[in-house]
Scaffold this motif. Structure first.
Motif, PDB file in Angstrom:
ATOM      1  N   ILE A   1     -15.936  14.969  29.640  1.00 13.51           N
ATOM      2  CA  ILE A   1     -15.656  14.979  31.081  1.00 13.51           C
ATOM      3  C   ILE A   1     -16.339  16.189  31.700  1.00 13.51           C
ATOM      4  O   ILE A   1     -16.129  17.322  31.272  1.00 13.51           O
ATOM      5  N   LYS A   2     -17.183  15.932  32.692  1.00 14.37           N
ATOM      6  CA  LYS A   2     -17.868  17.009  33.401  1.00 14.37           C
ATOM      7  C   LYS A   2     -17.434  16.968  34.858  1.00 14.37           C
ATOM      8  O   LYS A   2     -17.562  15.937  35.515  1.00 14.37           O
ATOM      9  N   ILE A   3     -16.904  18.093  35.337  1.00 17.54           N
ATOM     10  CA  ILE A   3     -16.342  18.156  36.685  1.00 17.54           C
ATOM     11  C   ILE A   3     -17.316  18.863  37.629  1.00 17.54           C
ATOM     12  O   ILE A   3     -17.831  19.939  37.313  1.00 17.54           O
ATOM     13  N   GLY A   4     -17.563  18.245  38.774  1.00 19.00           N
ATOM     14  CA  GLY A   4     -18.438  18.878  39.754  1.00 19.00           C
ATOM     15  C   GLY A   4     -18.980  17.871  40.754  1.00 19.00           C
ATOM     16  O   GLY A   4     -18.825  16.666  40.601  1.00 19.00           O
ATOM     17  N   ARG A   5     -19.627  18.403  41.789  1.00 17.56           N
ATOM     18  CA  ARG A   5     -20.272  17.566  42.804  1.00 17.56           C
ATOM     19  C   ARG A   5     -21.785  17.537  42.619  1.00 17.56           C
ATOM     20  O   ARG A   5     -22.424  16.546  42.922  1.00 17.56           O
ATOM     21  N   ARG A   6     -22.338  18.662  42.154  1.00 20.90           N
ATOM     22  CA  ARG A   6     -23.780  18.778  42.030  1.00 20.90           C
ATOM     23  C   ARG A   6     -24.169  19.175  40.605  1.00 20.90           C
ATOM     24  O   ARG A   6     -23.564  20.083  40.025  1.00 20.90           O
ATOM     25  N   PHE A   7     -25.185  18.499  40.085  1.00 22.28           N
ATOM     26  CA  PHE A   7     -25.644  18.757  38.726  1.00 22.28           C
ATOM     27  C   PHE A   7     -27.174  18.861  38.738  1.00 22.28           C
ATOM     28  O   PHE A   7     -27.846  18.130  39.465  1.00 22.28           O
ATOM     29  N   SER A   8     -27.702  19.757  37.956  1.00 25.07           N
ATOM     30  CA  SER A   8     -29.150  19.940  37.894  1.00 25.07           C
ATOM     31  C   SER A   8     -29.541  20.321  36.469  1.00 25.07           C
ATOM     32  O   SER A   8     -28.690  20.639  35.634  1.00 25.07           O
TER      33      SER A   8
END
Length: 231
Positions: A58-65
């Motif tokens: 599970i990866k929590i966040g709005r933006r990923f790069s």
């Protein structure tokens, strides 16, 4: 045991979980909007409790790069990774795996409201790298204690249950993953919760409790829901 899902003993869901984590070969990545993390009646903890820890991340966040999450970037660039997100560009999962030269080993699912999921999908270019797939299913959501936009919208757990049963060629997976969700809804309804009908159902039957929006874009979305058009 009751503390595993942080629920009181009398409404403990542990008896409805599999005795041992399900044996699966597929890796599941849940991209969770931060607003979902503290909601009480969310389905992802139930899903994670049924699967091996190394197969469900599970990866929590709005933006990923690539800079912020090189692991996720690597996963998204692999030819055997899929992302489950409906749309005109999405292939039906069952049909896709019949013709795919590389059998999928990883599937990504976005967890949040429909507007949150849309925001995450379209504002993160990483999520346009994997092959986009959707579920071709006529089942209605059993997550009846939380309102959905349409009758065909499924919770994150239900999406994972259907997708994993297809990828693993094992219907038992779907039955096993849905069992704690059914128990959760049953407990909540017994303790005063109400069945939440979809916005589509309320609009079609003249039961929508709020005034229709004046904003033309929002009004158009309401009209599409009433005519069963995918949005």
């Amino acid at each position: 045991i009751a503390t595993a899902l942080y629920r009181p003993q009398k409404v403990c869901l542990c008896p409805f979980l599999p005795a041992h984590p399900l044996h699966i070969s597929t890796y599941l990545y849940i991209i969770q909007h931060p607003a979902e993390e503290n909601k009480v009646l969310r389905t992802v903890p139930l899903l994670a409790a049924c699967l091996p820890k190394d197969k469900c991340k599970i990866k929590i966040g709005r933006r990923f790069s690539e800079e912020r999450d090189p692991e996720l970037s690597t996963i998204c660039r692999k030819s055997d990774t899929l992302i489950l997100y409906p749309g005109a560009e999405a292939a039906n999962l069952e049909e896709f795996i019949l013709d795919s030269p590389v059998y999928p080993s990883t599937i990504i699912i976005i967890d949040g409201t429909w507007s949150q999921a849309k925001d995450i999908f379209y504002k993160n270019s990483l999520f346009r790298l994997p092959k986009q797939v959707q579920l071709k299913t006529s089942i209605s959501s059993q997550y009846v204690i939380r309102a959905q936009p349409t009758n065909r919208c499924l919770s994150t757990l239900e999406c994972a249950a259907v997708a994993l049963s297809i990828l693993e060629k094992n219907n038992y997976i779907q039955e096993t993953l849905l069992r704690p969700l059914q128990a959760l809804c049953s407990f909540q309804l017994q303790h005063g919760a109400q069945i939440r009908l979809s916005k589509e159902h309320l609009l079609k039957n003249g039961l929508y409790p709020k005034p229709m929006p004046k904003n033309k874009r929002k009004l158009r979305k309401m009209e599409l829901l009433m005519n069963s058009v995918k949005i």
